[in-house]
Design an enzyme around this catalytic site. Structure first.
Site, PDB file in Angstrom:
ATOM      1  N   CYS A   1     -18.754  -8.683   3.682  1.00 54.24           N
ATOM      2  CA  CYS A   1     -19.825  -9.160   4.555  1.00 54.24           C
ATOM      3  C   CYS A   1     -19.913  -8.287   5.798  1.00 54.24           C
ATOM      4  CB  CYS A   1     -19.573 -10.601   4.976  1.00 54.24           C
ATOM      5  SG  CYS A   1     -19.412 -11.742   3.583  1.00 54.24           S
TER       6      CYS A   1
ATOM      7  N   GLN B   1       0.712  -9.989  -5.211  1.00 52.10           N
ATOM      8  CA  GLN B   1       0.252 -11.379  -5.179  1.00 52.10           C
ATOM      9  C   GLN B   1       1.234 -12.382  -5.797  1.00 52.10           C
ATOM     10  OE1 GLN B   1      -2.394 -13.010  -3.902  1.00 52.10           O
ATOM     11  NE2 GLN B   1      -3.127 -11.155  -2.924  1.00 52.10           N
TER      12      GLN B   1
ATOM     13  N   HIS C   1       4.391 -10.156   3.523  1.00 56.25           N
ATOM     14  CA  HIS C   1       3.481 -11.119   4.143  1.00 56.25           C
ATOM     15  C   HIS C   1       2.726 -11.972   3.121  1.00 56.25           C
ATOM     16  CE1 HIS C   1      -0.655  -9.321   3.661  1.00 56.25           C
ATOM     17  NE2 HIS C   1       0.067  -8.271   3.337  1.00 56.25           N
TER      18      HIS C   1
ATOM     19  N   THR D   1       0.831  -1.214   0.000  1.00 58.29           N
ATOM     20  CA  THR D   1       0.000   0.000   0.000  1.00 58.29           C
ATOM     21  C   THR D   1       0.856   1.250   0.000  1.00 58.29           C
ATOM     22  OG1 THR D   1      -1.875  -1.071   1.088  1.00 58.29           O
ATOM     23  CG2 THR D   1      -1.696   1.312   1.334  1.00 58.29           C
TER      24      THR D   1
END
Length: 371
Positions: A320, A174, A196, A70
């Site tokens: 969600c 990724q 990470h 980021t």
């Protein structure tokens, strides 16, 4: 817990944990200090810089350490404020660390255009070409998508961009450990990584750059990282990232083959269990081990809750909250209906998995999908 969410984050490699623990215990000097403890700390940082550079085909002085992907993305974009050409071309399925930054920068005079993707989540070179303007100063396209795994045609985009004297940035967070990442082969001008995602610690990443003069520092202070990121360095995490990058690239072929094996086995058995499964993304051009699959008639939040209770960790591109599940923006941009969208899960395999664990996952899914 059986962990099938490696695209979200990976467990830290045991060797990386051991190294970081020893550094936290024994190497406490400031790397800007000239005494022996400071020099020891500086040596660890520069060793890590060499390890990361080697992992992506760069040279060490083209790497600065950041707090993650980021921050690396942000630094590239905010540097545009000091450039003559400030129009940006990107795409509609980028990570929020790109899209939200661009939206925020509108108030600072930065304009941008987002090209669309096809049903497989892939970008058209023709669309990129059409989006270029006279004042385009950057093209930013992720190397592979975090939800569906589709790999973008970065080399072709770079060729087009460089013919128009436009630099290219790629969020490759990724990718390391799942595909070959070589900045010279790709031709990109900037590339972001986060430790990470490849069995390193959280809170540390890198920005690769081809030209230092095109970047400005987000962090102003002591002038660390060749003046591009002030602040005392996180020695243990930097060293951990360096070792993680070395380990994952040294074992790259083995890891890729293992991921492909897990994926093929999972898809084959899942088709038997649930023939209506819909696999999303570009099947012929994607990251290995990342499976984005829709289960028509089954809500993703309910599926995840049932799997979680059975001790299986998976994820969904859907957001969600408060009992409601909202469609994934990435899948919507691919033209997937809301009904199918909210029935989608992402299974991402990794080094912590075994074939036996994949079979256990399938065994758990069978009764859930039969209900």
């Amino acid at each position: 817990m059986y962990y099938f969410d490696h695209s979200a984050t990976t467990p830290v490699h045991p060797d990386v944990l051991d190294l970081m623990h020893s550094i936290q215990k024994d190497v406490y000097g400031n790397p800007s200090s000239v005494h022996s403890q400071g020099r020891k700390a500086r040596s660890l940082i520069e060793t890590a810089r060499k390890q990361v550079a080697k992992a992506i085909g760069a040279i060490p002085n083209q790497i600065i350490f950041t707090s993650g992907g980021t921050e690396a993305n942000n630094q590239v974009f905010w540097s545009l404020l000091n450039q003559k050409n400030t129009h940006v071309v990107s795409d509609t399925i980028e990570h929020p660390a790109v899209l939200k930054v661009l939206s925020e920068m509108k108030s600072h005079g930065i304009a941008y255009e987002l090209v669309k993707v096809n049903k497989n989540g892939r970008i058209s070179i023709a669309d990129i070409k059409s989006a270029i303007q006279d004042d385009t100063g950057l093209i930013s396209i992720m190397l592979a998508n975090n939800e569906i795994g589709t790999i973008q045609p970065i080399k072709e985009i770079v060729a087009l961009a460089h013919n128009n004297n436009i630099p290219v940035h790629s969020d490759a967070v990724q990718c390391l450990g799942k595909m070959r990442v070589d900045v010279n082969d790709l031709g990109v001008d900037y590339l972001s990584l986060s430790a990470h995602k490849f069995y390193g610690p959280k809170g540390i990443g890198i920005l690769y750059f081809n030209n230092k003069d095109s970047l400005s520092s987000l962090m102003i202070g002591g002038g660390q990282e060749i003046g591009l990121r002030a602040g005392t360095e996180n020695i243990a995490s930097i060293a951990g990232m360096g070792l993680a990058a070395e380990l994952v690239t040294n074992q790259l072929d083995h890891h890729i083959n293992e991921l492909k094996s897990f994926e093929a086995h999972f898809k084959s058995k899942l088709n038997t269990i649930f023939p209506n499964a819909i696999f999303n993304g570009d099947a012929n051009n994607k990251l290995p081990g990342l499976v984005c699959v829709s289960f028509p008639g089954y809500r993703s939040d309910i599926l995840m809750a049932k799997l979680d209770r059975a001790n299986f960790a998976v994820s969904s591109g859907s957001a969600c909250g408060s009992g409601n599940v909202k469609p994934s923006r990435v899948l919507s941009e691919m033209g997937i209906s809301d009904e199918t969208n909210i029935s989608t899960l992402r299974f991402s395999f990794g080094a912590s998995n075994t074939s036996e664990q994949v079979d256990l996952l399938l065994s758990e899914l069978k009764p859930i999908l039969a209900g």
